[in-house]
Every structure is written in structure tokens, then in C-alpha cells.
Design a protein around this motif. Sequence first.
Motif: not given
Lengths: 103, 890
Positions: B664-668
Motif C-alpha cells: 500500500q505504501k508503495d502504491a501510495f
Amino acid sequence: MRPPAPRPVFLARASYRQRRLRDAARVLPVLGAILFILPVLWPIGGPEGQTTSAALIYIFGTWTALICLAALISRLMRFDPEGETTDMPFEPPADPPLSEREG
Amino acid sequence: MGFNVLIAVSLAYVAFLFLVAWAAERRAARGRDGWLRSPWIYTLSLSIYCTAWTFYGAVGYAARSGLEFVTIYLGPTLVMIGWWWVLRRMVRIGRAQRITSIADLISSRFGKSTTLGVLVTLLAVIGTTPYIALQLNSVTLSVAVFAEGWGEEELRAAGFWTAAGLAVFTILFGTRNLDVNERHHGIVMAVAVEAVVKLGALIAVGVFVVWGIAGGVGATLDRIDASDIAMWEQPGGRWIAITFLAGAAILCLPRMFQVMVVENADERHLATASWAFPLFLLLMSLFVVPIAVVGLDLMPAGSNPDLFVLTLPLAQGRDGLALLSFLGGFSSATSMVIVATIALATMVSNHIVAPIWLSSTRQGALVSGDVRQVILMARRLSILGVLALGYVYYRFAAGGAALAAMGIIAFVGVAQILPAMLAGMFWRGATRIGAGLGLAVGFAVWLWSLFLPSFGAGAVIPVAVMEAGPWGIGWLRPQALFGIAGLDPVVHAALWSMILNAGLVFLGSALSFPKPLERLQGVQFVNVFENSAAPQTWARSAVRAEDLLIMIQRIIGPREAQMLFAQEAARQGKQGYVPDVTADFIVRLERELSGSVGAATAHAMIGQMTEGANVSVEDLIAVADETAQIMETSARLEAKSREQERTAQALREANEKLTALSIQKDAFLSQISHELRTPMTSIRSFSELLRESDMDRDEQRRFAGIVHDETVRLTRLLDDLLDLSVLENGQVTLNRAEGRLSDLIDRAVSASGAGEDGLTIRRDRAREEGILLDTDLDRLSQVFINLISNARKYCAAEAPELTIAVSQEAGRPVVDFIDNGAGIAPASQQMIFEKFSRLGDPGKAGGAGLGLAICREIMDRLGGGIHYLDGQGGTAFRVVLPGPQALAAQ
């Protein structure tokens, strides 16, 4: 505590026969008691009654018959110290081969 | 035939029996007892049912009462062919519980009750003593037939020497070994031989009478019909009663129990005996009536019909046949006396002598090593005592009474055991109190109504009492209990004693409560086929130190165990690891063991190894308790391991969550780069345009406006991100203040600019005013503003409308924001609270998709909540306002 294993509901033919044999063993003394008590109901001894020799023959006759039945039952009985617990469950007979079914 | 020949043949026969018994013992000791344990030997040993009473007495009985004698055999026949009901169970219980006698069976079933054991023992002794006397009587009478001119004195001497000889035989072969599970092979074998002799003798006499004297079967039957026996009319009550009593007797007579249960080597033998023993009985009684009839015809009037079997061949000059007949009668008498004496001696020594001895020595059995010798001595003395009692009874009471009457009196006596025994084997609810009451009352009724009157009117019970009852109480008259007079004394006694006995067994059991031991034993007896698949047999050899060492090693570890044994060996002054197994050492071992496995288990284990079967039920109960503790511990362990499993599961889940979060963090990050890049791109391109080209002022203004808007959008995005980050990290500080909900909504509505572009707001101001808030009002209004502006931006209805409804849910105020737009598809409802989630065209409202995410964070912080409300006809959000408790928790 572990519940005892449920006994099979249906038994194979051989086990079924054994069960009925045990039932026969249970019934035999009842039959014997009835047969042995019958002479009480006869008018033994009186002028119109059964002769003593007939009563004697009746008693020894039924006695012999009971002994023979008991011998037969105990011979046929597969005596098995585990008692009722080793009954083979009923297994449906295997399907006959195709050729038999066709023929 | 000379009297001396008789004596010589008798002695030779006795010597032969000794030899047979000795040879059988030898074979068994060498382990070659294969055919000793055959079902045929078992069946023949059962024939001790047929005593001298049968051998001589049946003919006398038939001469007096016609066919009735046969009931004595019909009862046992029914019991034997019904073996599947009772005998099988009795034998199984006897083997599983290592029962030593019928008294032991009753005592063991009812919680190892000493009282019941003593009661049954007494009953058995009182019931059997006349029987033994009867056998001595029959032997002396038959001797007297041969010895002409013998007086009272010589006959008594004969009786005495018979008793003495039997005592020697019984002690020799009956008390060689203490353990009753070790069968008396010698005695059983001798009894079997005697059974063959008595059957052979009776049949020989019968064949001689039918074909030798009467002239064939037909002629015999004619004679029967012509004789006095044919005149006899059979009372039905007696017929049924004696059949029943004989059936009960075969189950309850101590000697029958001894051969049937205690000496039983294999349950399967019962199947053979079930028909073979009735056959034996049939053959024994087949010629009784012919002998009686011919005897009555040929013998002079007044001769004793009890001795026809002997006197008839003698009168016909058949000395050899008479001698065989004598041996048959002698065999019947002696085999019964031997087995009955062993059975009684076992009962007396186990239930009377041993308890007294154990309680008189204060140290207890374990300390003294000589228990075996003491018990053996007690048994020998008991044998002598029982035989002496029988002899005394014979001397003083057995004079005139007919043989058969005494036998039947004994039958009624032992039948008193039947109700307690059957109840104990088939009914778990039977208790010690019930069994004791039934036995005691049945015993008393038997004594009063049959046994004591049998000595003759006026002998024990005065004539006046017989006729008027004790103290003039009429309904207690011995032979007319409860006022019912005129019954046959045997039927009368049997009826009342059995009714009262069985009734009290039931009543006493139903009204009392059993001790745990009784209940345990009850289950083991009644469910014997479920519980005892195979009766265990413990090695009966004396325990060896090596065996103990092996066992102890397994429990306390090899090093410690060897040290312990070495210490003990050193204490005994021996080298190495193998000390003598002394009582003292066993106590020490047990103590050592109980440190490891608990006292009860240690006792049971040592008990198993040292005493064979000598584990009391109390021990087993204690073991069961410990087992319960162990089970509890293991349950706790199980719970613990389940907990660990749960923890592992939680850890796995956390790991998955972390992985998902990382994704999610990467996506964020990529999302945020994208979000930042879009306005930056337009700012850069427009500012480049502004710098390079000269354009008119209007255009310049327009481009600068775009740059400004984009910057504002960028700033707002950064603000939102910052806000979210602060909220998510929990670094936010809440500025708590008090206020009305209505004011807050007013503020939110005006700040969001609703109403300017046609969004109609519906409110219920009265409700709103009732709600006071104590929370961070700025933050809450931020949520409200967000929701209202969302409605303003996304509501696609022609006349957009927003309903702000206030209500209570689960005691907490909730505010619903419901518009009349298209709503949100269920699949998207999960996503809308995520960061950067925008439905449809991203550029449409110019938001970055962080609004609802911020709202959720805020509401979580405030202790409230926000969620999508389905099924309201439009997009609907429900804001759960923080309650007072939640505030306090902040």
C-alpha cells in the motif's frame, strides 16, 4: 471420556445369524421351563389321568430334546469372548460382473 | 462278599484317587495341563451337584414321592441350557474380579463389604453342614449294609474315619497353593474320575434292574404303572418350587460355585457343559424310577428305599455290582465333601479368619512376610473345622431324617443368596444395604420356618410355639407365616423367604445410596462384557528384584534406581545391585516411587508386582483421581498450545497485513508522486509560457490564474497529506470544547458553501439543539464540511438535496448525511475510505481522494466513527458522534 464406538446398525449375514443364535440360546430355557411345568397341569395318577410311565416318557423325551437343541446351538455358536462387540457390519454385496447382468 | 474285601477295595479306590490327584498336580506343575483343562473334565467336575443324596436318595425320593425327584435335576438343566443369561456372566465376573467364593462375589460386588462376606459365609456354613453330615451318614449307612452285626459304636467310628480321611485328602490337595486362581487340578481330576464311577455304577445297576430283573423296557413301564408310585399325585406347587430351588442351588451352592466359576479354566467350556451336564443329569436320573419300583416290589416291606441302589443287587446275589454301587455312592459322597469343604474353608479363612488376624496384628500385612503361611494355616484349620462341624452334626442330628428332606432344606437356605447375587450382576442400583437386608431377612425366615423345625417338633422350637406362634403371635407360627397355613413346609418357606428377600433387596437398594466403591464395583459387575475383554493374569511367581529394578528404572531413572538398589543391597550386606526383596525394601521402594508418581499409583504398582491381584478398589479409585489430575494438566497444556496456535495465527495475520501495508505504501508513494506531478506539470508549462512568449495581458492573467489555482490545489493536497499523516501517527492534539450540535452544523453548512449552487439542505433543528457535544469541535466540523461538500460536488440529481438527520443509535447520537444522488455501488463502498480513492473521473472535483480517509481518521481519534449507510436511496454517511465515555478515554 470417549463415547463407545456405535454398534453397526446392519450386520453381515454371518453375524446376523450369530445374533439370532444367541437369541435362541436365551429363549431355550424359557421353552424348557414351560415344557417342564406342563406335567403339573395333567391329572397324573387318577383313573382317567395320564399314566406315570407316560409322564416319565414325556419328561425324559423333552429333556433329551432340550439337550439336543442346546448342543446344536452351542455347536453352531461362534464362541467369541468379546461377545457382541465384534459384529461385522453389513456390507452390500458387490455388483455382479457385467456379463452376468447382461446375460 | 466278605466285609474285608469291601474295606480292601475301598482303600484301593482311595489310593487310586490319591494317585490320580497327585498325577494331575504333577502334570499341571509341569505345564502339561492341556487335557486337564478340557471341557469334558469341566463338565464332569460339575457333577458334584450329584451327591450321595442323588445316588442313594433319589431312589428313596422316587419311592416316596414319585416323579417329583426329577425336579432336582430339571432346575439345573434349565440353568445350564440358559447359560447365556446368567452363568456366562457369572463366570466372566468371577474371572475378571478374581472371585474366590460366592461370599467373595457378594462382598466384592457390594463394595468389598466384610459384613456381607461374613453373612454369606455363615449362611453357607449353616446350609452346608447338614449336607456334609448327610454324606457321612450315607457312607456309614452303606458300610453298614455290608457289615452285619455292627453296632452304633462301630458305625460312628466309620463315620469318624471317613471324615478324617477326607480332611487329609482335602488338606493335601486343596491347600497346596494359596492363590485360588491357581486351580486345584488334582482335586478336579479326582472329582471327574469319581463322576465317571458314580455314573457308571448307577447305570450299571439300572441296566441290571431293567433288563436283568424287570425284563425289558416295556415290562418295566408296566411295572411302574402298576406300582405304588403311580398312585402318587403331584402337588403342582412343590413341583415348581423345587425346580426353582434346584435351579437356584446350582448357582448358589458354594461347592457348585467353586467348580463352576473358580475352577473354570476357559469360558468356552460352559458352551459344552451347557448340554453335556444336563445329559449327565439325565443319565443319572434315567434309572431312578425303575430301581425304585423294582425295589419296592422285591425288597421286604420296611427296608430303607434310600439304599435300594445298594441292597437290590446285593439281594439278587450280585456282589460285584453291589461293590461297584458302593464305590459310586462313596464317590458321590466324598467328592461333594471335598469340594464343599474347600469352598467353605476358602470362605471362612478369607472372610472370617483373615480379617480378624489382620486387625489383631497391628503392623498390617505388608510388614510381616508370613501372610501366605498364615492364610494357608487358616485354610487348613477351616477345613478341619468344617469337617468337624459336619461330623458333629452327623453324630447328633442326622439320625432319622430322610436324606432328601435335608438336601432340600439346604437348597432353600443357599437360595437366599440368589436375589442379592442376581441383583448384583444385573442391576447397578443394587446396594449393600439392600443386599444385606434381603440376605439377613431371608436367612432368618429360612431358619425360623424350615431349618429349625426340621429338627422335629419340640427339638429346637417348642411345640407350643409351633402351634401358636412365639408369645402367642399367630401370624409368626413357623409353618404358617402371616396366617397362611396348610402349605407344604418347603413351599411355604421358599415362598415367604424369597418374596421377603427379593423385596427387601429391591426396597433397601432403592432407598439407600451406595458408596463410591459399591458404585464402581457395580459398574464392573453389570458391564462386565464391556469392560473386561480379556481378564488380565498377573504373574503369580514371587516378585524378583530384577523385575522391580526394571520397573523402577522406568519411573525414577536408571542411575537413581540402581543407586537405590545398590544401597539396599549394601544394607543387606550383599554385593552388586540385587538385594533380597523384603517387605521393608518394598515399603521403601513404594515411598521412593510415590515421590515420582504419587502414593496411590505407587501402591497399586508395587501391589501388582508383589501380591498379584492384591490391588484394592480404593487404590484404583485413587489412581483414577490421579489420572483425573493428569488429564486436567494435559487439558491445560492443550489449552496453552491452542493459545500459542492462536498467537501464531495472529502473527501470521499481522505479517500479511504488514506486507499488504508495504504494498500500500508503495502504491501510495506512486500515487502521491502522480498527484503532485500533475499540478506541477501544469504550473511548469504555464510559467514557461508566461516567461517566453509575449502575450496580451488578458492571456497573461488567465495563465497566472491557472498557475495560482494549481498551486492552491497543490497546497491543499500537501495540507491534506500532512493532516492525514499527523492523524495517522496519533500526534494530533485535540482541543476539547463544548458546543451544540446545531451550531456546529450551521458552521459546516456555511463553510462548505452549500446553498450557493442549488443544494437544498434539510435539517431537524429541534433535534440537533438537544445534543451537547464535548469534543474537538473544529475537527468534527471538518468532517461535516467534507461530507457536505462531497454531496455538493458529487450529487448528480437535478435538484440536489441533502438530509442531515440526527438520531440515537445504541445510546449514542448519530448524524446521517443522506443525499438524493445515485449512491455508491456496494463494491466501491469498501474503497471510499481509502486514500486516493475516487470514483469515476478523477479530475472532476479536483480532490485528491483524501477527504473521507481524513474523516475516518478524525472520527477514530475522537472516539466516534463514520461509515457508509446502505439502502437510503442515495449516498449516505453515518457519523457516530463520540459519547461521553469515549471522550473520557481520550
